[in-house]
Design a protein around this motif. Structure first.
Motif, PDB file in Angstrom:
ATOM      1  N   GLN A  56       0.857  -1.076   0.013  1.00  0.00           N
ATOM      2  CA  GLN A  56      -0.059   0.103   0.091  1.00  0.00           C
ATOM      3  C   GLN A  56       0.788   1.317   0.128  1.00  0.00           C
ATOM      4  OE1 GLN A  56      -3.077  -0.690  -0.323  1.00  0.00           O
ATOM      5  NE2 GLN A  56      -2.235  -3.054  -0.035  1.00  0.00           N
ATOM      6  N   MET A  57       2.277   1.067  -0.009  1.00  0.00           N
ATOM      7  CA  MET A  57       3.059   2.174   0.167  1.00  0.00           C
ATOM      8  C   MET A  57       3.446   2.872  -1.323  1.00  0.00           C
ATOM      9  SD  MET A  57       5.650   0.401   3.134  1.00  0.00           S
ATOM     10  CE  MET A  57       6.873   2.006   3.046  1.00  0.00           C
ATOM     11  N   ASP A  58       3.505   3.989  -1.297  1.00  0.00           N
ATOM     12  CA  ASP A  58       3.860   4.748  -2.659  1.00  0.00           C
ATOM     13  C   ASP A  58       5.272   4.465  -3.032  1.00  0.00           C
ATOM     14  OD1 ASP A  58       1.321   5.921  -2.830  1.00  0.00           O
ATOM     15  OD2 ASP A  58       1.906   7.829  -1.750  1.00  0.00           O
ATOM     16  N   GLU A  59       6.090   4.329  -1.960  1.00  0.00           N
ATOM     17  CA  GLU A  59       7.564   4.132  -2.040  1.00  0.00           C
ATOM     18  C   GLU A  59       7.957   3.011  -1.429  1.00  0.00           C
ATOM     19  OE1 GLU A  59      10.077   7.535  -1.528  1.00  0.00           O
ATOM     20  OE2 GLU A  59       8.863   8.587  -3.358  1.00  0.00           O
ATOM     21  N   ILE A  60       8.449   1.924  -1.630  1.00  0.00           N
ATOM     22  CA  ILE A  60       8.651   0.646  -0.880  1.00  0.00           C
ATOM     23  C   ILE A  60      10.107   0.649  -0.801  1.00  0.00           C
ATOM     24  CG2 ILE A  60       8.613  -1.826  -0.652  1.00  0.00           C
ATOM     25  CD1 ILE A  60       6.114  -1.567  -2.532  1.00  0.00           C
ATOM     26  N   PRO A  61      10.898   0.587   0.417  1.00  0.00           N
ATOM     27  CA  PRO A  61      12.133   0.480   0.771  1.00  0.00           C
ATOM     28  C   PRO A  61      12.594  -1.094   0.531  1.00  0.00           C
ATOM     29  CG  PRO A  61      10.777   0.728   2.815  1.00  0.00           C
ATOM     30  CD  PRO A  61      10.019   0.825   1.555  1.00  0.00           C
ATOM     31  N   ILE A  62      13.505  -1.094  -0.045  1.00  0.00           N
ATOM     32  CA  ILE A  62      14.165  -2.763  -0.424  1.00  0.00           C
ATOM     33  C   ILE A  62      15.543  -2.617   0.490  1.00  0.00           C
ATOM     34  CG2 ILE A  62      15.050  -4.450  -1.899  1.00  0.00           C
ATOM     35  CD1 ILE A  62      12.090  -3.822  -2.128  1.00  0.00           C
ATOM     36  N   ARG A  63      15.826  -3.291   1.511  1.00  0.00           N
ATOM     37  CA  ARG A  63      16.984  -3.119   2.408  1.00  0.00           C
ATOM     38  C   ARG A  63      17.932  -4.134   2.124  1.00  0.00           C
ATOM     39  NH1 ARG A  63      12.262  -1.730   5.598  1.00  0.00           N
ATOM     40  NH2 ARG A  63      12.210   0.613   6.183  1.00  0.00           N
ATOM     41  N   GLU A  64      19.281  -3.813   2.715  1.00  0.00           N
ATOM     42  CA  GLU A  64      20.178  -4.792   2.878  1.00  0.00           C
ATOM     43  C   GLU A  64      20.732  -5.162   1.378  1.00  0.00           C
ATOM     44  OE1 GLU A  64      19.241  -7.649   5.614  1.00  0.00           O
ATOM     45  OE2 GLU A  64      19.338  -6.329   7.329  1.00  0.00           O
ATOM     46  N   VAL A  65      20.755  -4.314   0.429  1.00  0.00           N
ATOM     47  CA  VAL A  65      21.348  -4.656  -1.080  1.00  0.00           C
ATOM     48  C   VAL A  65      21.631  -3.283  -1.632  1.00  0.00           C
ATOM     49  CG1 VAL A  65      18.868  -4.358  -2.109  1.00  0.00           C
ATOM     50  CG2 VAL A  65      20.566  -5.979  -2.983  1.00  0.00           C
ATOM     51  N   SER A  66      22.786  -3.244  -2.396  1.00  0.00           N
ATOM     52  CA  SER A  66      23.333  -2.108  -2.868  1.00  0.00           C
ATOM     53  C   SER A  66      22.534  -1.891  -4.114  1.00  0.00           C
ATOM     54  CB  SER A  66      24.946  -2.287  -3.245  1.00  0.00           C
ATOM     55  OG  SER A  66      24.910  -3.335  -4.257  1.00  0.00           O
ATOM     56  N   PHE A  67      22.461  -0.865  -4.435  1.00  0.00           N
ATOM     57  CA  PHE A  67      21.657  -0.244  -6.021  1.00  0.00           C
ATOM     58  C   PHE A  67      22.204  -0.853  -7.072  1.00  0.00           C
ATOM     59  CE2 PHE A  67      21.971   2.143  -9.959  1.00  0.00           C
ATOM     60  CZ  PHE A  67      20.670   2.200 -10.002  1.00  0.00           C
ATOM     61  N   GLU A  68      23.820  -1.013  -7.106  1.00  0.00           N
ATOM     62  CA  GLU A  68      24.389  -1.778  -8.216  1.00  0.00           C
ATOM     63  C   GLU A  68      24.008  -3.162  -8.375  1.00  0.00           C
ATOM     64  OE1 GLU A  68      25.912   0.071  -6.174  1.00  0.00           O
ATOM     65  OE2 GLU A  68      26.325   1.942  -7.248  1.00  0.00           O
ATOM     66  N   ASP A  69      23.848  -3.826  -7.248  1.00  0.00           N
ATOM     67  CA  ASP A  69      23.700  -5.451  -7.128  1.00  0.00           C
ATOM     68  C   ASP A  69      22.166  -5.512  -7.698  1.00  0.00           C
ATOM     69  OD1 ASP A  69      26.224  -6.043  -6.533  1.00  0.00           O
ATOM     70  OD2 ASP A  69      25.753  -6.654  -4.425  1.00  0.00           O
ATOM     71  N   PHE A  70      21.248  -4.620  -7.177  1.00  0.00           N
ATOM     72  CA  PHE A  70      19.683  -4.826  -7.400  1.00  0.00           C
ATOM     73  C   PHE A  70      19.723  -4.418  -8.889  1.00  0.00           C
ATOM     74  CE2 PHE A  70      15.437  -3.500  -7.563  1.00  0.00           C
ATOM     75  CZ  PHE A  70      14.859  -4.584  -6.826  1.00  0.00           C
ATOM     76  N   ALA A  71      20.206  -3.401  -9.474  1.00  0.00           N
ATOM     77  CA  ALA A  71      19.930  -2.990 -10.856  1.00  0.00           C
ATOM     78  C   ALA A  71      20.905  -4.151 -11.708  1.00  0.00           C
ATOM     79  CB  ALA A  71      20.963  -1.695 -10.887  1.00  0.00           C
ATOM     80  N   LEU A  72      21.659  -4.914 -11.443  1.00  0.00           N
ATOM     81  CA  LEU A  72      22.228  -5.715 -12.288  1.00  0.00           C
ATOM     82  C   LEU A  72      21.269  -6.888 -12.264  1.00  0.00           C
ATOM     83  CD1 LEU A  72      24.782  -7.053 -13.795  1.00  0.00           C
ATOM     84  CD2 LEU A  72      25.253  -8.179 -11.351  1.00  0.00           C
ATOM     85  N   LEU A  73      20.468  -7.466 -11.197  1.00  0.00           N
ATOM     86  CA  LEU A  73      19.417  -8.400 -11.259  1.00  0.00           C
ATOM     87  C   LEU A  73      18.223  -7.736 -12.126  1.00  0.00           C
ATOM     88  CD1 LEU A  73      18.155 -10.901 -10.261  1.00  0.00           C
ATOM     89  CD2 LEU A  73      17.050  -9.396  -8.512  1.00  0.00           C
TER      90      LEU A  73
END
Length: 286
Positions: free
Chosen positions: A165-182
């Protein structure tokens, strides 16, 4: 798209007919060699050579901004030089005419690294209807598409979780580079995995339950890799890639390979099931 602006200001340096390298600086992944010399016409020839291989390894493929050169003696007006570098060790040049055969000068730069290959997840669009916040950066995704590929996000976006239900959902304990790579492995304009990225991708795909990425990596490891067989056997076992596991077991066809596997660091990490399959393979051979 872009990441944070990187700024730097040099020390004051003398430039004359016998000078060359004035300063070498290292700042937030950018190494800059600044050189300057004068010719007989009182022209200063400045160069800035940028080594940004560290940033390229993080997924950045372009840096833009400007350099401002200043004279402490006011022998020339502050001069701005536009910067756009797309290759490592690229050189930016600028010639400035002054009234004398020497000067004391300094420069400062303001540069912006661009994650151009990540543009589609960093830019709002009509297709994107959900915002994830990863490592303080906003990532724009299509909820339906991400839910189709990932059981993790299917659950996260559901009404059973407050995050849904949140407008912006935090994804914790992961770097942007690793998440973007996925994401870039399967999300629009996909980037194929390489031997350098497969292990991190498997870790991320397992965490976020993206089975399609594991399937893509399994194909890569079965057809296009130079990774050694012992490590591949462990990855196949750890991340449940049955076709690759069968291939690795089938290629275990000599006592030398069996002894090498037993002495490898990966052997102790294998499941009992994988060890049993390897043993069964050897029994049938000998």
């Amino acid at each position: 798209m872009i990441t944070d602006i990187i700024g730097y200001e040099s020390k004051l340096k003398q430039v004359a007919t016998n000078t060359n390298v004035l300063e070498k600086s290292v700042n937030k992944g950018i190494t800059c060699v600044w050189s300057g010399t004068m010719n007989s016409y009182y022209d200063i020839n400045f160069t800035w050579k940028f080594d940004w291989s560290e940033l390229k390894n993080q997924g950045i493929d372009e840096i833009t901004g400007h350099i401002t050169v200043k004279s402490s003696n006011n022998y020339f007006e502050d001069t701005k030089v536009n910067v756009k570098v797309t290759k490592n060790d690229q050189i930016i040049k600028k010639q400035i005419r002054i009234r004398y055969n020497y000067d004391y000068v300094s420069y400062q730069y303001s540069l912006t690294p661009h994650f151009r290959q990540y543009k589609h997840i960093l830019t709002p669009s009509e297709l994107n209807d959900k915002i994830l916040v990863v490592d303080k950066r906003k990532v724009f995704v299509n909820k339906t598409f991400l839910s189709y590929h990932s059981e993790y996000f299917r659950a996260l976006f559901s009404s059973n979780f407050k995050e849904g239900q949140m407008d912006e959902i935090p994804i914790r304990e992961v770097s942007f580079e690793d998440f973007a790579l996925l994401l870039c492995t399967f999300y629009l304009n996909p980037v194929l995995p390489t031997d350098e990225t497969v292990e991190k991708l498997l870790e991320m795909a397992s965490r976020f339950m993206v089975s399609s990425v594991i399937n893509i990596i399994e194909y890569h490891l079965m057809n296009n890799t130079k990774i050694n067989s012992d490590k591949m056997l462990w990855m196949a076992d750890e991340y449940v890639m049955p076709k690759l596991l069968e291939k690795c077991i089938r290629e275990l066809n000599s006592m030398e390979k069996a002894q090498k596997l037993e002495k490898s660091p990966e052997y102790e990490k294998l499941s009992d099931s994988a060890k049993a399959k390897a043993l069964d393979r050897l029994i049938k051979l000998f």
